[in-house]
Design an enzyme around this catalytic site. Structure first.
Site, PDB file in Angstrom:
ATOM      1  N   SER A 143       0.861  -1.189   0.000  1.00 48.80           N
ATOM      2  CA  SER A 143       0.000   0.000   0.000  1.00 48.80           C
ATOM      3  C   SER A 143       0.891   1.230   0.000  1.00 48.80           C
ATOM      4  O   SER A 143       2.052   1.155   0.435  1.00 48.80           O
ATOM      5  CB  SER A 143      -0.862   0.010   1.270  1.00 48.80           C
ATOM      6  N   TYR A 156      -2.425  -1.198  10.483  1.00 47.28           N
ATOM      7  CA  TYR A 156      -2.329  -1.400   9.024  1.00 47.28           C
ATOM      8  C   TYR A 156      -0.998  -0.860   8.503  1.00 47.28           C
ATOM      9  O   TYR A 156      -0.282  -1.535   7.750  1.00 47.28           O
ATOM     10  CB  TYR A 156      -3.506  -0.680   8.354  1.00 47.28           C
TER      11      TYR A 156
HETATM   12  C1  BGC Z   1      -6.251   1.572   2.132  1.00 46.82           C
HETATM   13  C2  BGC Z   1      -7.450   2.428   1.857  1.00 46.82           C
HETATM   14  C3  BGC Z   1      -7.040   3.878   1.636  1.00 46.82           C
HETATM   15  C4  BGC Z   1      -5.937   3.945   0.617  1.00 46.82           C
HETATM   16  C5  BGC Z   1      -5.430   5.374   0.393  1.00 46.82           C
HETATM   17  C6  BGC Z   1      -5.215   1.776   1.084  1.00 46.82           C
HETATM   18  O1  BGC Z   1      -4.088   1.037   1.392  1.00 46.82           O
HETATM   19  O2  BGC Z   1      -6.641   0.215   2.161  1.00 46.82           O
HETATM   20  O3  BGC Z   1      -8.345   2.341   2.940  1.00 46.82           O
HETATM   21  O4  BGC Z   1      -8.150   4.632   1.186  1.00 46.82           O
HETATM   22  O5  BGC Z   1      -4.861   3.144   1.016  1.00 46.82           O
HETATM   23  O6  BGC Z   1      -5.178   6.027   1.593  1.00 46.82           O
END
Ligand code: BGC
Length: 255
Positions: A143, A156
């Protein structure tokens, strides 16, 4: 086709980004192991799309956050399709809570699925590759939050930051085995993980204002980057992260 004669195992592929990756790799000839925790119907729908794309595969259920399950999934995949060449660690969850409210159960879930799952799935697939004297490809769906803070999503971010260092370590350690290891880091993609955001116009327009390309990502945008890293074309790419985020991560301006 770019993925002929390969088998790709895609975790969390009953929906969203994982399903799009399964279908994109299948379009290029890869056989697909559709892996997901429980939703058998949704996983079967992914397999149906894999077949409609001209390839084939199987569905195997398992919780990647359990080392026992991760090893079982890899053994079952090899038993059914004979080999694994590409592992896509896509399964991921997030929990929204202010730091002071985070529960142990939510912390464990996020770290177990996102980081421990990718770690031990990779270990199981690499053991298989080593034993069969073949190289292979590991692609993790990380991410932008492997770099970028995200208040109220600290577990996360910790899991994705962990994936960033895991990729760097494993790229070095596994290079002698002919295995490349990379991350694909999506920004905001229109999938179920973002359901709340997608239904909140104010939140959505604030987010879009931060994305230089002014749109959410599509699952296919992510799948195309995975295809490149999984293909022969990326044989000299290892230990790095490809951002698929419309410019979100490094957006800065004073006007
Ligand atoms: C997350 C989302 C978020 C996006 C941008 C992703 O990794 O799962 O919830 O909107 O990142 O911030």
């Amino acid at each position: 086709m770019r993925m002929n004669d390969t088998v790709a195992l895609v975790t969390g592929s009953a929906q969203g980004i994982g399903r799009a990756i399964a279908v994109r790799l299948a379009q290029e000839g890869a056989k697909i192991v559709v892996e997901d925790r429980q939703d058998a119907d949704a996983a079967e729908q992914t397999l149906a799309q894999v077949r409609a794309a001209g390839s084939d595969g199987c569905v195997i259920a398992g919780n990647v956050g359990s080392v026992h399950d991760a090893r079982g999934v890899v053994d079952a995949a090899v038993a059914k399709l004979g080999r694994i060449d590409v592992l896509v660690n896509n399964a991921g969850v997030e929990r929204n809570a202010p730091f002071l409210e985070v529960s142990e159960a939510d912390y464990d879930l996020v770290l177990d699925v996102n980081l421990k799952g990718a770690f031990f799935m990779t270990q199981a697939v690499v053991r298989h590759l080593r034993d069969s004297h073949r190289g292979g490809r590991i692609v993790n769906i990380s991410s932008v939050h492997e770099e970028l803070p995200f208040p109220h999503f600290t577990s996360y971010c910790a899991s994705k930051g962990g994936m960033k260092m895991m990729v760097r370590n494993l790229a070095i350690e596994l290079a002698p085995l002919g295995i490349t290891v990379n991350n694909v880091a999506p920004g905001a993609v229109g999938t179920a993980i973002n359901n709340k955001l997608l239904h909140d116009p104010a939140e959505l327009s604030a987010l879009l204002a931060n994305i230089p390309l002014k749109r959410l990502g599509k699952v296919e945008d992510v799948a195309n980057a995975v295809l490149f890293l999984a293909s022969d074309e990326a044989s000299y790419v290892t230990g790095t992260t490809v951002y698929v985020d419309g410019g979100l991560l490094w957006n800065y301006s004073e006007q």
